[in-house]
Design an enzyme around this catalytic site. Structure first.
Site: not given
Length: 400
Positions: A43, A180-181
């Site tokens: 990323d 988010e997880d």
């Protein structure tokens, strides 16, 4: 190539040198390499992460796909990219600074296949950091989110049946930069046809970075409230109001909201303190209720009750008391069946906090001498029981 059993998805950002051990743990898996595929997404790293991933792909015994992209700003993007490329029957999300136990994938795939479960949790052990503990009491071949403590581990590092994710179009929410997880995993728990827990083997090593770059250490308090709101809304949408919903709601209240009103709260500026109360208000108005509150310990319930009431004038005293680890006086009433813990403002007319907020539940009360679930027999009942025993013994003697 035959369909692999598991696609290992690795999102990596500035992951060196931790990535070296991470990939070595994948290479060391006892599961046949032909049954594994690796999809690694760099990323936008600048520390050699991308180059090392390509070196690994060139020599690894299993197929490895490396995708290099501009930095997305969070872990959700790379995971979603990896998930879109995955073809395995299962997917496993591996963080680039963590590592797997050698038998992890073999054990998790076997557990899912044997029991037909859609999600498998493998025991997690912390390395230079804390790891969740309450859900590893015993191995469970088949359970659900309501019958176990798995709601307290919502990280993405689990085995998911890919068909489940595709059927429901599940992806990580890229608008969230923390939590988010938790959103993704809770949805999977609620949609899963069975969940398995492996407690007798450490499948995952959660590694604490010493460079301070671990994602869970970054982000402002506003992001925490964002993640709490998203998780609460998901639970409210998927679970009807009642005890089951309450049992899940304690997770975002306890793990995400309550820490914002811990000892550090006393040292923050007045602007931040009031902003936190403002951010908490819509969450408390929508999701806080007596059913949720009674599942918490008294000091947790009391702080959140005051947050819900926006009582900053009372909250400081409680936060200071709890932060100093002072023990409250215990008051037994109703013949030992009610135990009140006298934290600050208990039965203060000026404060006006209801007694039930200070009432200890059975789990908390049982450690206090004199507490009992049911009242002892009253004096008349004891006399009647004694007479019955006496008459019974006389009748037995006469019959003899």
């Amino acid at each position: 190539m035959a369909q692999p059993d598991v696609s290992v998805i690795i999102g990596a950002y500035e992951a060196m040198p931790y990535l070296v051990e991470c990939l070595a743990s994948v290479e060391a898996q006892t599961l046949d390499p032909a049954r594994i595929e690796v999809i690694a997404v760099d990323d936008g790293s600048t520390d050699g992460t991308g180059e090392y991933l390509e070196e690994f792909a060139a020599r690894a015994p299993m197929p490895v796909t490396v995708i290099r992209q501009e930095n997305s700003g969070g872990p959700s993007g790379p995971r979603n990219v990896g998930l879109s490329k995955a073809v395995g029957r299962y997917v496993f999300f591996l963080d680039a600074d963590d590592r797997l136990g050698p038998e992890a994938l073999e054990r998790m795939v076997a557990m899912a296949d044997e029991n037909g479960t859609d999600v498998v949790l493998g025991r997690v052990e912390g390395v230079n950091r804390n790891a969740p503990k309450s859900m590893w009491g015993k191995t469970l071949k088949r359970t659900d989110v309501f019958s176990s403590n798995i709601k307290f581990t919502l990280s993405a590092q689990k085995l998911f049946r890919r068909e489940l994710l595709e059927r429901h179009g599940m992806r990580f929410d890229e608008s969230l930069f923390t939590g988010e997880d938790a959103l993704f995993t809770m949805e999977a728990y609620l949609r899963a046809d069975g969940i398995s827990v492996i407690s007798d083997y450490t499948c995952y090593y959660l590694v604490g970075r010493t460079d301070g770059k671990h994602v869970t250490k970054s982000g402002s308090y506003t992001l925490r409230f964002d993640s709490a709101r998203a998780l609460m809304n998901l639970i409210a949408e998927m679970v009807p109001a009642g005890p089951k919903r309450d049992s899940l709601m304690i997770r975002p209240f306890l793990i995400t909201v309550l820490p914002q009103f811990g000892p550090r709260f006393l040292k923050e500026t007045e602007e931040v303190r009031r902003h936190k109360l403002e951010l908490a208000k819509p969450l408390m108005d929508a999701h806080w209720n007596e059913g949720v509150a009674r599942l918490l310990k008294v000091h947790e319930r009391l702080r959140l009750h005051l947050v819900a009431q926006q009582r900053l004038d009372l909250l400081d005293d409680v936060v200071e008391f709890v932060g100093a680890k002072r023990k409250p006086d215990a008051l037994l009433e109703k013949r030992g069946t009610r135990l009140y813990l006298a934290y600050p403002h208990f039965r203060s007319k000026k404060a006006g906090i209801p007694d039930w907020v200070y009432l200890a539940g059975p789990r908390e009360a049982r450690s206090f001498p004199g507490w009992r679930r049911t009242p002892p027999p009253s004096f008349p009942r004891r006399v009647i029981r004694r007479l019955r025993r006496l008459l019974s013994s006389r009748g037995t003697t006469a019959a003899a």
